[in-house]
Design a protein around this motif. Structure first.
Motif, short mmCIF file in Angstrom:
data_model
loop_
_atom_site.label_atom_id
_atom_site.label_comp_id
_atom_site.label_asym_id
_atom_site.label_seq_id
_atom_site.Cartn_x
_atom_site.Cartn_y
_atom_site.Cartn_z
N ALA B 68 0.83 -1.21 0.00
CA ALA B 68 0.00 0.00 0.00
C ALA B 68 0.87 1.26 0.00
N GLY B 69 2.19 1.02 0.07
CA GLY B 69 3.10 2.16 0.00
C GLY B 69 3.31 2.87 1.33
N VAL B 70 2.83 2.26 2.42
CA VAL B 70 3.03 2.88 3.74
C VAL B 70 4.43 2.53 4.23
N SER B 71 5.11 3.51 4.78
CA SER B 71 6.46 3.24 5.27
C SER B 71 6.81 4.23 6.36
N ILE B 72 7.63 3.81 7.30
CA ILE B 72 8.10 4.74 8.32
C ILE B 72 9.62 4.79 8.28
N HIS B 73 10.15 4.85 7.06
CA HIS B 73 11.58 4.92 6.85
C HIS B 73 12.19 5.96 7.80
N PRO B 74 13.32 5.73 8.45
CA PRO B 74 14.24 4.59 8.31
C PRO B 74 13.88 3.36 9.14
N LEU B 75 12.79 3.40 9.90
CA LEU B 75 12.43 2.23 10.71
C LEU B 75 11.72 1.19 9.86
N PRO B 76 11.83 -0.08 10.22
CA PRO B 76 11.15 -1.12 9.43
C PRO B 76 9.62 -1.01 9.55
N THR B 77 8.94 -1.29 8.45
CA THR B 77 7.48 -1.22 8.40
C THR B 77 6.84 -2.18 9.40
N ALA B 78 7.58 -3.26 9.72
CA ALA B 78 7.04 -4.28 10.62
C ALA B 78 6.61 -3.68 11.96
#
Lengths: 260, 337
Positions: B68-78
């Protein structure tokens, strides 16, 4: 308050309690005495729900309570203490007391996180109650001590304190004075008397210390070999021949006096 | 002096940092085992597979978020997907408790019956997880891979040896500290936590007080599920996710809990680090490390490895046997194994 009708408790072939019928009056401190193995503790266990009696019926305020579980009886205001004091050894005295009241909202995970104000308010109330109990029992100096570190006598006081955290109707004390030193025994006796007079508690206690029984209990019930032997004031009991016989053995008084 | 620093950097990179990370993961796993043991009085063999289940759900949620393109870079999406995994695992544990363990509690079964039942649950979960996600390796780590890269470290200090500090390692240690602090706050400060301790201390008396045993059991499973999922996801981020590895983790986790003293949360943490450090220290090849420290002529020819990495599980076994022989209650006094 408590009425017992033809209670039997049998373990295999052994009749621990046989055909016992008795009643405990509201507002009394009833003593239950008798030699070892008379069935006193078994009778207590039947009333307090640890055992289901083989036959017979038990009533609390005319409501049958035979075979109910200990926590169901706790909810009805029937509490007991143990011959060997029980405590949560890794919690402090105050925490031990605060554990007693049931259905606290702080016990729910959701309320703990989402309604902290309500939980805190409740905790304050229970803490205040615990503090008043601690003061009543004169154990302020050990309030923050781990319960496991208390002396035997202090643990007995804590047991009594536990019954004060909820509105008990009737409290069964199993050898509350056993192994307690004289000073603490007096504190304990005072506490029981005050609870009886000021808070209207009914007590039923198993006790071996006759002075203690004489000071507190009226009436006194005597059991021997699983049966009811006598009932009356301590003076009646002390002069009752059957009772003396049960304690000292049969045929004693027919023997000739030993010559010195 | 430089040689000494190089040796230290080498040791940090290959022993201290990995062992700290692995220790945190084991500690979180062992905490779950120890809580269940303290309250329900049985060794929960299904814990490893509970971890696998929680991680699996988290992986699916991560994949969903990634696509879905969600990301919290630099932290892992997990990390973002973790709550989903936790919720699913809590639900799973509660359902299993209702449908399996509650029956045995009602009939007041002895602990060994519970243990056998948990072995059954273990096999079922094992199968379910493999059936859904497959037995293979799954990678789901994304975001920045390193906090400190070995090359950057070398450049910064001018040493020959670098210390690489992976994001997953930092994340594991920080999360473990937060989770452990929250757990201890919960156990020592809240009414629910105190009820749990009281119940673990004296079950009969707890039943006679106003403590609702079923509620204590529910809270215990909830905590165990939360801890299992967090431990599993952190392990998966750090290494990779493979159902069989999680099943194997059961041994070091139990060794940690027993070494520390079963039923004692502090012990579980200490035990986790004891086991992790032993495994890593024993399986590390010290050749390079010694070469830095001793004169050139003394430099060893062999790897100077005490035990091949294939045997690292034997370390848990040996420690377990030693503890049970010498001090069965563990480092901190637990309830006995």
């Amino acid at each position: 308050m408590i009425r017992i009708e033809n209670l039997h408790m049998q373990f295999g072939g052994i009749h621990a309690v046989e055909n016992v019928s008795l009643s405990i009056e509201k507002g009394s401190i009833t003593g239950l005495i008798g030699p070892n193995g008379a069935g006193k503790t078994t009778l207590f266990n039947c009333i307090a729900g640890a055992y289901t009696p083989t036959s017979g019926k038990i009533y609390l305020d005319d409501e049958e309570i035979t075979g109910l579980k200990p926590h169901e009886l706790f909810a009805r205001g029937l509490l007991r203490t143990f011959q060997i004091a029980q405590e949560f050894s890794t919690l402090t005295v105050r925490e031990n007391l605060m554990m007693v009241p049931g259905d606290q909202c702080g016990e729910s995970l959701i309320d703990t996180w989402l309604r902290p104000a309500k939980v805190r308010e409740e905790e304050e109330r229970i803490r205040a109650k615990a503090d008043s109990v601690i003061e009543f029992l004169e154990i302020t100096h050990v309030a923050d001590e781990l319960a496991g570190n208390l002396s035997g006598g202090q643990k007995k006081l804590l047991e009594l304190g536990r019954t004060m955290m909820v509105d008990a109707k009737i409290v069964f004390l199993d050898e509350v004075g056993a192994g307690v030193n004289r000073t603490l025994l007096n504190t304990l006796g005072d506490a029981i008397q005050r609870l009886n007079k000021e808070h209207g508690y009914t007590f039923c206690m198993i006790e071996h210390d006759m002075d203690f029984v004489g000071r507190l209990c009226d009436p006194v019930i005597v059991m021997a070999e699983g049966e009811l032997l006598a009932e009356g004031t301590i003076e009646d009991i002390k002069s009752n021949e059957h009772v003396i016989e049960a304690y000292l053995g049969t045929g004693l008084k027919n023997k000739p006096e030993p010559k010195s | 002096m430089v040689d000494f620093l190089n040796a230290f950097a080498l040791l940090s990179n290959f022993v201290i940092v990995p062992a700290m990370t692995y220790g945190s993961q084991l500690a979180l796993g062992a905490l779950g085992v120890t809580l269940v043991y303290g309250i329900l009085r049985f060794s929960n063999f299904a814990h490893g597979d509970t971890m696998a289940f929680g991680t699996m759900v988290t992986i699916f949620a991560t994949w969903g978020l990634q696509s879905a393109g969600v990301s919290i870079h630099p932290l892992p999406t997990a990390l973002l997907a973790l709550p989903v995994g936790i919720a699913a695992t809590v639900a799973l544990c509660l359902v299993i408790d209702r449908s399996v363990y509650k029956f045995y509690r009602k009939s007041r079964s002895v602990p060994v019956v519970f243990l056998i039942a948990s072995v059954g649950v273990m096999f079922v979960l094992n199968g379910v997880v493999r059936f859904i996600i497959g037995p293979g390796d799954q990678r789901f780590a994304d975001g920045e891979r390193f906090i400190i890269k070995a090359k950057a470290f070398k450049k910064l200090t001018g040493l020959n040896e670098g210390i690489a500090f992976k994001t997953s390692q930092g994340l594991t240690i920080v999360t473990a500290i937060i989770v452990v602090a929250a757990l201890f706050w919960f156990l020592n400060r809240t009414r629910s936590g105190k009820s749990m301790r009281a119940y673990s201390d004296n079950e009969d008396l707890a039943r006679l007080s106003g403590i609702n045993p079923e509620r204590v059991v529910m809270i215990t499973w909830t905590l165990a599920a939360v801890l299992a999922t967090i431990a599993g996801v952190l392990y998966g981020l750090d290494k990779s996710f493979k159902p069989f590895t999680y099943f194997q983790l059961l041994l070091p986790i139990f060794a940690s809990a027993i070494v520390g003293g079963l039923g004692n949360p502090l012990g579980a943490i200490a035990g986790g680090f004891v086991i992790a450090f032993s495994e890593v220290v024993v399986a590390y090849a010290y050749k390079k490390f010694l070469t830095y420290l001793v004169p050139e002529q003394w430099a060893p020819d062999s790897l100077v490895q005490l035990l091949s990495t294939d045997y690292k599980f034997a370390v848990s076994f040996v420690i377990l046997v030693l503890v049970l022989l010498i001090r069965p209650t563990g480092i901190f006094k637990g309830k006995g194994a």
